[in-house]
Design a protein around this motif. Structure first.
Motif, PDB file in Angstrom:
ATOM      1  N   HIS A   3      -5.345  -6.716  -3.326  1.00 44.24           N
ATOM      2  CA  HIS A   3      -6.681  -6.970  -2.781  1.00 44.24           C
ATOM      3  C   HIS A   3      -7.792  -6.492  -3.726  1.00 44.24           C
ATOM      4  CE1 HIS A   3      -6.038  -2.837  -1.570  1.00 44.24           C
ATOM      5  NE2 HIS A   3      -5.234  -3.158  -0.590  1.00 44.24           N
TER       6      HIS A   3
ATOM      7  N   HIS B  41      -2.200  -0.814  -4.359  1.00 42.56           N
ATOM      8  CA  HIS B  41      -3.541  -0.464  -3.891  1.00 42.56           C
ATOM      9  C   HIS B  41      -3.903   0.733  -4.765  1.00 42.56           C
ATOM     10  CE1 HIS B  41      -6.454   0.614  -0.387  1.00 42.56           C
ATOM     11  NE2 HIS B  41      -6.791   1.287  -1.468  1.00 42.56           N
TER      12      HIS B  41
ATOM     13  N   ASP C 285       0.822  -1.221   0.000  1.00 41.92           N
ATOM     14  CA  ASP C 285       0.000   0.000   0.000  1.00 41.92           C
ATOM     15  C   ASP C 285       0.853   1.267   0.000  1.00 41.92           C
ATOM     16  OD1 ASP C 285      -2.484  -1.418   0.196  1.00 41.92           O
ATOM     17  OD2 ASP C 285      -2.119  -1.701   2.326  1.00 41.92           O
TER      18      ASP C 285
HETATM   19 ZN   LIG Z   1      -4.448  -1.750   0.647  1.00 41.32          ZN
END
Ligand SMILES: [Zn+2]
Length: 518
Positions: free
Chosen positions: A255, A225, A123
């Motif tokens: 994700h 992300h 991230d």
């Molecule tokens: Zn994330």
């Protein structure tokens, strides 16, 4: 009953010769016989996608040395798997389990899922310099293997500091490129970004492209992300694909999710887009965790950071998550709100959900700006299970947790058993062998990790023994640290780290650095 093998006799004779030291000519020095671990009576799923087969696995030191129908040797320590399934140790390609790992070195959240390797630095947030993080891990080893990306946000923070709400200048981009090069030299797998978060959200795509190029030049990869997982999802995917195309590097969606009501049911469209990028030569992949709710900060609900814009708030509550689906996991200005939904907090405050949501964010932002405690977090129900199943089934999708050792989202403890129990055994989304491939060899491939992810001679002995008939997660938002069931034993680099519900106290984990180009 075990038969005495010829090898046993030879070992015994060599031993007695050594002790006796007899004879006029010196006896040939026998090679030292290392003890080995023999796991017998297992159903082996080797991680390649091949069908399960009965057999044994022999481990010597940190490596697998033999697989198949093996005769027990006198030097073997035997573990009878009792017919359970033996798989390569699972690899988590999007983990935050490094938080607190220096004190929780057994990493119960990780090993109790059958995980043996975590990839952190996600991230856009990583330790900098990674060399220091890696050295600390090697000085005080942990139970699991750890690899890391270098985070774009951390690099940006190092160079821009507090003045980050703007595009970087050319000179700043050059300094960031130097930092990325340094971290790639330390063994980062590649560059990660978190473009929905501060400070990454303020970067121009050209900045990310320029930094990713440095990682690509070192043989690294890009993982993201993305800028949006809801309103601008498809545009965000375009940015990622473009990096793969221009910088000629593997790129991975972190994700993957369709986190907005009007996106529900559109997983096939997303997959078609990725398939077409792959067909045109872009090596794009994804990881996915098996929950309908994400966890993050409340601020990501407002990409324009317009926290008091009632139109945005109404959109959030209508499209992204209902007030009943916004569970506050942490709220430092008023800790009693943790564990309650925005709907419940609105009731407590005799207010409406929209006003309450804005109040929560503005209060935490104000506390943060005045140097106080403004920390907050939310678990938001935004996804449709049918989309999750389709993403999991995509042949290039591997499994991740996005979890923490001590987090409030159950994914930190439950993700991998949940896939095996709910999506394999109950819903038949993919076969068991395919699910294991996604958790092992595909994950290793998508991260550029060699020597792990399959059960074969020469590979590191990261192994998970589990029961496909019972494996399931038990962690929930109300009890996020409940242990999964059905994970029987776990080995990392040949050493057992988890057995029947408890860690063993072994710390055999390695730091995994990106393999250098020859
Ligand atoms: Zn994330």
């Amino acid at each position: 009953m075990r038969r005495l093998s010829a090898v046993h006799v030879r070992v015994a004779l060599a031993g007695s010769l050594l002790v006796a030291g007899c004879g006029t000519s010196p006896a040939p020095t026998p090679a030292p016989v290392a003890r080995a671990l023999l796991i017998t009576n297992a159903r082996i799923i080797d991680g390649t996608g091949s069908s399960a087969r009965a057999g044994s696995v022999r481990v010597r030191g940190e490596r697998i040395v033999d697989v198949g129908e093996l005769q027990q040797l006198q030097t073997d320590s035997v573990i009878d798997a009792g017919g359970l399934t033996l798989a390569p140790g699972f690899i988590d390609t999007h983990s935050h389990h490094d938080r607190g790992l220096d004190t929780d070195r057994s990493a119960l959240a990780v090993v109790s899922q059958g995980l043996t390797t975590v990839v952190v630095g996600q991230d856009g947030g990583s330790h900098i310099p990674l060399a220091g993080f890696f050295a600390a891990l090697e000085a005080h080893p942990v139970a699991i293997n750890v690899a890391s990306y270098v985070g774009h946000g951390s690099v940006r923070d190092s160079v821009l500091g507090a003045n980050y709400k703007r595009p970087a200048t050319a000179a700043e981009v050059e300094r960031m490129r130097a930092l990325v090069a340094q971290e790639m030299g330390a063994g980062a797998l590649g560059l990660s970004s978190g473009l929905e978060y501060d400070p990454g959200i303020y970067s121009d795509p050209s900045e990310v492209l320029a930094l990713a190029k440095v990682a690509a030049d070192s043989g690294g990869r890009y993982i993201s992300h993305m800028r949006s997982e809801d309103r601008e999802l498809f545009k965000a995917v375009d940015e990622l694909i473009n990096i793969g195309r221009v910088d000629h590097m593997p790129v991975q969606i972190s994700h993957a999710k369709l986190a907005m009501r009007s996106l529900w049911g559109r997983a096939p469209e997303l997959i078609a887009k990725l398939d077409s990028a792959r067909a045109s030569g872009v090596d794009v992949t994804m990881d996915v965790y098996p929950y309908q709710f994400w966890q993050s900060t409340l601020t990501v609900l407002y990409p324009a950071r317009d926290f008091d814009n009632r139109q945005t708030t109404d959109f959030v509550l209508r499209e992204v998550a209902a007030p009943e689906g916004l569970l506050i996991s942490r709220f430092e200005p008023n800790p009693e709100y943790a564990g309650k939904t925005v709907a419940q907090i609105a009731q407590m405050r005799n207010s409406d959900p929209a006003t309450t949501l804005e109040w929560l964010i503005l209060t935490s932002e104000a506390a943060r700006k005045s140097g106080g405690k403004g920390g907050q977090g939310v678990i938001a129900t935004s996804m449709d299970e049918r989309d999750i199943a389709k993403l999991i089934a995509w042949p290039f999708a591997n499994i991740s947790t996005d979890g923490e050792l001590d987090g409030r989202h159950p994914r930190g403890f439950g993700s991998f058993p949940r896939v095996l129990g709910r999506y394999v055994r109950e819903q038949h989304v993919v076969s068991l062998e395919e699910a294991i491939r996604k958790m092992t060899s595909l994950a290793a491939h998508n991260m550029g990790i060699a020597d792990r992810g399959t059960i074969a001679p020469g590979m590191y002995a990261d192994l998970t023994l589990f029961d496909p008939a019972t494996v399931i997660d038990r962690a929930t938002p109300a009890d996020p640290h409940a242990l999964s069931v059905g994970i029987d034993r776990v080995w990392v680099n040949g050493t057992m780290v988890y057995a029947k519900g408890a860690t063993t106290g072994g710390f055999p984990g390695h730091v995994i650095r990106r393999a250098r180009r020859s």
